[in-house]
Write an enzyme that holds these catalytic residues in place. Structure first.
Site, PDB file in Angstrom:
ATOM      1  CG  ASN A 177     -71.948  -0.937  14.843  1.00  0.00           C
ATOM      2  OD1 ASN A 177     -71.222  -1.904  14.651  1.00  0.00           O
ATOM      3  ND2 ASN A 177     -72.599  -0.338  13.872  1.00  0.00           N
ATOM      4  NE  ARG A 211     -73.967   8.108   6.746  1.00  0.00           N
ATOM      5  CZ  ARG A 211     -73.843   8.075   5.430  1.00  0.00           C
ATOM      6  NH1 ARG A 211     -74.846   8.459   4.660  1.00  0.00           N
ATOM      7  NH2 ARG A 211     -72.729   7.669   4.873  1.00  0.00           N
ATOM      8  CG  ASP A 212     -74.631   0.752  10.904  1.00  0.00           C
ATOM      9  OD1 ASP A 212     -75.841   0.467  10.938  1.00  0.00           O
ATOM     10  OD2 ASP A 212     -73.744  -0.103  10.721  1.00  0.00           O
ATOM     11  CG  LEU A 213     -76.253   4.281  17.920  1.00  0.00           C
ATOM     12  CD1 LEU A 213     -74.801   4.303  18.331  1.00  0.00           C
ATOM     13  CD2 LEU A 213     -76.997   5.450  18.558  1.00  0.00           C
TER      14      LEU A 213
END
Length: 691
Positions: free
Chosen positions: A503, A497-499
């Site tokens: 990150n 959900r936060d690629l």
């Protein structure tokens, strides 16, 4: 052959010696006894009529498949109340349809499509509505016009079920279903998924040969009444055209060409749509059950039985495979039902004698030996790696010493090098603005960071040249492999959900590691998507269905990965990208270049000399498939990786991507701008427009 026409009217009966034949003589409906050669069982069935002389040779539907009739007393009746049923001696009636209210205006007709329908008619004989049809109750054969899927109004599920054996039409182990969420065909054995077709796109399934799919027109219906799949042949023929699900799990068409080979799926391989499933700890990749012939020399042959006539060959094979004590199996009865298992075959002698027994024997790989050789190679590799590492460390130390002596490094730089070389943690007491002490955490002072970045200079930027195209493509592959593990092979399915670029961590060998799972969600293996009112993540990487509706799935990570791949190719960030001539973000800019055949213009200039142009263009193409507006149109990560690494596979054309319009930019004075702030859980993005 005695025919009663093509219809039954109220009060008519069809006995075991008469048949209903469709108007053009393509199909016959009656009670057939020639299906099981070893029994006298009869079935109400619909058979193809190839010609008048050959009679009945291919059965496409059964009205009493689960409970065959054991005598010749059966009759199909349509009574004056509109009830259609089979009655026979010694058993309860087999009810096909009973109206909620008595209805005298009914007629049962066998159509030339192979569909047997019960219809309500007007007084003039014209059809008012279909009350019941055989096409809703599939056997092992899919005819043109038949549907796979689900009827939401009635709750009726449409799926094929194989015969138990080649001669026994009772329901067997395999089913062919339409997955309405994944938009793909699925073959299961007793509920376990063995094969998937891949998503249907542009009349093409990923795991079915284009040579086969080019023969058909596929139709998918998705509305409040039903989710269904059906097919029609492009070239109509007088010959019967169909799909057939065999008792071994293979799906083939009317010319006996294999459409799907679930019989080749062993739970380990993923070739041609095969799926993985949980395996017993005693079985390993490469172990097989091989057919052999011989006899047991001992009267006590360590065997046991399951005398269940509802178990076919595939059931026996699966049972033996799942029992660690089983080393061989065979069917128990001559009609290929029931199971016989062996726990010891030391007294089995292979031969071709006339009375020898056919047995499926477990063939295993010598895992202990191969494991030993594996560890020898691993040990050798580790030793070699240490030697190389020692040489590198020695070289770096000498070089560092020479640099310190010749260039007289500043005190700050010297302090930083000492800090790194000792790999120690600074105690929190050494750092201003003390915080709560935490174990095993390295904390660096502001002065140390200033020294490390040369006062945050833009000079640690020329290092982008170190990331040549080969390294960047390896990073893309590595991230994809990480996502495949999270989505498919992890014990728990994980949606990140936060690629995004920040990150992704790179180790000293430039191997990528996905980090920051603070926003990740865990799915059950059979869970496809979820909904939330709490949107978290980073704009620019969010899929449209997540940003707008709160829907997220593995396809949300696919969208983020598509954006990330464009960033890696271009060396630019999506959220910081501005184009002077158009209001575009990086995704929109890539789309415009690709449409115009100028995709190479997107490449980061620092990798221009090192890049493989064909490979880069393929990456851009696949990226655009990943950022499509509709989640269904995006490939899975595993499919996407296959597209990148298999140069021979043909790629579908992408559609215009979602969120391809960027933020406006002007050269107006900042004091003359309106400031609009969008906040998502503490994430603020400013959108500035000139007044």
């Amino acid at each position: 052959m005695s025919s009663a026409g093509d219809s039954l009217n109220p009060g008519d009966t069809l006995n075991s010696s008469t048949y209903i034949v469709s108007a053009k003589g393509k199909f016959a409906l009656g009670f057939f006894q020639r299906i099981e050669s070893a029994t006298q069982n009869s079935y109400l069935a619909i058979s193809e009529i190839a010609d008048q002389s050959s009679g009945f040779n291919f059965f496409v539907w059964f009205g009493s498949r689960v409970n065959p009739i054991v005598n010749n007393s059966s009759m199909l009746t349509l009574d004056n109340k509109g009830t259609l049923k089979v009655v026979h001696q010694g058993g309860d009636p087999i009810l096909l349809f009973s109206p909620p209210q008595p209805n005298e205006n009914t007629v049962a007709t066998l159509l030339d499509s192979g569909n047997f329908i019960l219809k309500e008619v007007h007084l003039n004989g014209s059809m008012k509505q279909v009350l019941w049809q055989s096409f809703d109750y599939l056997a092992d054969t899919l005819l043109p016009g038949m549907k796979l899927g689900v009827n939401y109004r009635t709750g009726q599920a449409w799926s094929l079920t194989s015969w138990l054996t080649e001669l026994i039409p009772v329901p067997g182990a395999f089913t062919l279903e339409w997955d309405p969420k994944g938009l793909e065909l699925v073959i299961k054995q007793r509920g376990v998924v063995h094969w998937k077709s891949g998503v249907l796109r542009d009349n093409q399934f990923e795991n079915i040969s284009p040579d086969i799919t080019s023969m058909y027109e596929f139709n998918v219906v998705s509305n409040q009444d039903e989710q269904s799949f059906s097919f029609m042949y492009k070239n109509q023929s007088q010959k019967l055209q169909y799909w057939l699900l065999l008792s071994i799990g293979q799906l083939q068409n009317d010319v006996q060409v294999a459409i799907a080979r679930a019989d080749k799926c062993d739970g380990y391989n993923i070739d041609g749509g095969c799926q993985r499933w949980n395996q017993p700890v005693c079985r390993h990749h490469g172990d097989t059950l091989v057919l052999d012939r011989g006899h047991f020399v001992s009267e006590y042959d360590s065997s046991y039985y399951i005398s269940d006539a509802n178990l076919g060959f595939s059931d026996c094979e699966a049972t033996c495979w799942g029992n660690c004590s089983c080393v061989a199996f065979n069917n128990l009865f001559e009609n290929s039902t029931g199971c016989k298992f062996w726990t010891n075959i030391s007294d089995f002698v292979a031969n071709d004698w006339p009375y020898s027994e056919f047995v499926y024997i477990l063939s295993t790989i010598k895992h202990s030996q191969s494991g030993k050789e594996k560890w020898i190679w691993i040990g050798t590799g580790i030793t070699f790696a240490f030697v190389i590492l020692a040489c590198i460390v020695c070289y770096l130390r000498r070089k560092r010493k020479a640099v310190l002596q010749e260039n007289k490094e500043t005190d700050e730089e010297t302090e930083l090098l000492n800090l790194v070389s000792t790999d120690r943690s600074i105690d929190v007491n050494e750092v201003p603005n003390d915080r709560k002490k935490r174990p095993d955490v390295s904390i660096f002072s502001y002065e140390c960071v200033v020294a490390a970045t040369n006062n945050f200079s833009l000079e640690n930027s020329s290092r982008s040249k170190l990331l040549d195209w080969k390294k960047r493509f390896n990073i893309i592959e590595g991230i994809a492999q990480g996502l495949i593990y999270l989505h498919k092979y992890s014990r728990l399915k994980v949606i990140h959900r936060d690629l995004k670029a920040s990150n992704i961590l790179l180790d000293e060998s430039m191997n990528p590691k996905i980090s920051d799972f603070g926003m990740a969600r865990i799915f059950n293996q059979n869970e496809l998507e979820a909904n939330t009112t709490r949107i978290v993540g980073t704009y620019g990487y969010m899929s449209p269905e997540y940003a707008m509706e709160g829907l997220f799935s593995i396809k949300s990570d696919v969208y983020s990965f598509g954006v990330l791949m464009l960033e890696i190719v271009s060396g630019r960030r999506n959220n910081n990208f501005h184009h002077a001539d158009h209001v575009l973000n990086l995704v929109g800019y890539a789309w415009d270049l690709w449409k115009e055949g100028e995709g190479l213009e997107l490449i980061d200039p620092t990798i221009g000399d090192s890049c493989n142009e064909y490979q880069v263009l393929r990456c851009i193409h696949v990226s655009l498939l990943c950022v499509e507006d509709d989640a269904i149109d995006r490939p899975t990560i595993s499919n996407m990786l296959s597209m990148l690494t298999n140069d021979s596979s043909q790629l579908p054309l992408p559609k215009k991507p979602a969120f391809s319009i960027g933020r406006k930019t002007t050269v107006a004075n900042i004091s003359k701008k309106e400031l609009e702030v969008y906040t998502v859980n503490g994430l603020s993005i400013s959108d500035m427009d000139a007044r």
